[in-house]
Design a protein around this motif. Structure first.
Motif, PDB file in Angstrom:
ATOM      1  N   LEU A   1      43.359  37.763  40.806  1.00 24.73           N
ATOM      2  CA  LEU A   1      42.364  37.958  39.747  1.00 24.73           C
ATOM      3  C   LEU A   1      41.124  38.687  40.273  1.00 24.73           C
ATOM      4  N   ALA A   2      40.725  38.358  41.479  1.00 28.14           N
ATOM      5  CA  ALA A   2      39.567  39.034  42.083  1.00 28.14           C
ATOM      6  C   ALA A   2      39.864  40.504  42.320  1.00 28.14           C
ATOM      7  N   VAL A   3      41.074  40.801  42.784  1.00 30.72           N
ATOM      8  CA  VAL A   3      41.469  42.193  43.020  1.00 30.72           C
ATOM      9  C   VAL A   3      41.496  42.957  41.694  1.00 30.72           C
ATOM     10  N   LEU A   4      42.042  42.350  40.662  1.00 26.74           N
ATOM     11  CA  LEU A   4      42.075  42.992  39.347  1.00 26.74           C
ATOM     12  C   LEU A   4      40.667  43.245  38.812  1.00 26.74           C
ATOM     13  N   ALA A   5      39.784  42.302  38.987  1.00 29.79           N
ATOM     14  CA  ALA A   5      38.397  42.472  38.536  1.00 29.79           C
ATOM     15  C   ALA A   5      37.726  43.610  39.293  1.00 29.79           C
TER      16      ALA A   5
ATOM     17  N   ASP B   1      39.054  46.895  38.005  1.00 31.42           N
ATOM     18  CA  ASP B   1      38.469  47.150  36.694  1.00 31.42           C
ATOM     19  C   ASP B   1      37.061  47.736  36.828  1.00 31.42           C
ATOM     20  N   GLN B   2      36.278  47.200  37.761  1.00 31.24           N
ATOM     21  CA  GLN B   2      34.930  47.723  38.006  1.00 31.24           C
ATOM     22  C   GLN B   2      34.998  49.153  38.537  1.00 31.24           C
ATOM     23  N   GLU B   3      35.961  49.438  39.416  1.00 32.19           N
ATOM     24  CA  GLU B   3      36.126  50.796  39.948  1.00 32.19           C
ATOM     25  C   GLU B   3      36.440  51.775  38.828  1.00 32.19           C
ATOM     26  N   LEU B   4      37.322  51.381  37.915  1.00 31.15           N
ATOM     27  CA  LEU B   4      37.662  52.248  36.791  1.00 31.15           C
ATOM     28  C   LEU B   4      36.451  52.495  35.903  1.00 31.15           C
ATOM     29  N   ASP B   5      35.641  51.468  35.674  1.00 26.79           N
ATOM     30  CA  ASP B   5      34.420  51.638  34.880  1.00 26.79           C
ATOM     31  C   ASP B   5      33.479  52.632  35.546  1.00 26.79           C
TER      32      ASP B   5
END
Length: 81
Positions: A9-13, A16-20
């Motif tokens: 979950l931390a990796v996914l978060a 997600d921040q990198e994509l933003d």
């Protein structure tokens, strides 16, 4: 099991921040290029070109070539703006 799930979950978060951030950077670059293409004055285009060269991390040699080329000619045909 919970540690693996929490790590996933931390990796996914983080992804997600990198994509933003990438989306925001792309939007910023788009706005800078738009400004470059629509500015009527050469001083404004030169200043905007400096921003583009910085954002895209051109090498010093590439920057020099681009500045030299833009000083002697314009890729935008005159009278077509």
């Amino acid at each position: 099991m919970h540690k693996q799930r929490d790590r996933a979950l931390a990796v996914l978060a983080e992804k997600d921040q990198e994509l933003d951030r990438e989306g925001a950077n792309l939007e910023y670059l788009k706005n800078i290029v738009y400004r470059f293409l629509t500015l009527p004055d050469s001083l404004g285009r030169q200043q905007t070109l400096t921003a583009i060269l910085t954002i895209l991390h051109f090498s010093p040699e590439e920057k020099q070539t681009i500045r030299k080329q833009s000083a002697y000619s314009s890729w935008w045909p005159s009278g077509k703006r």
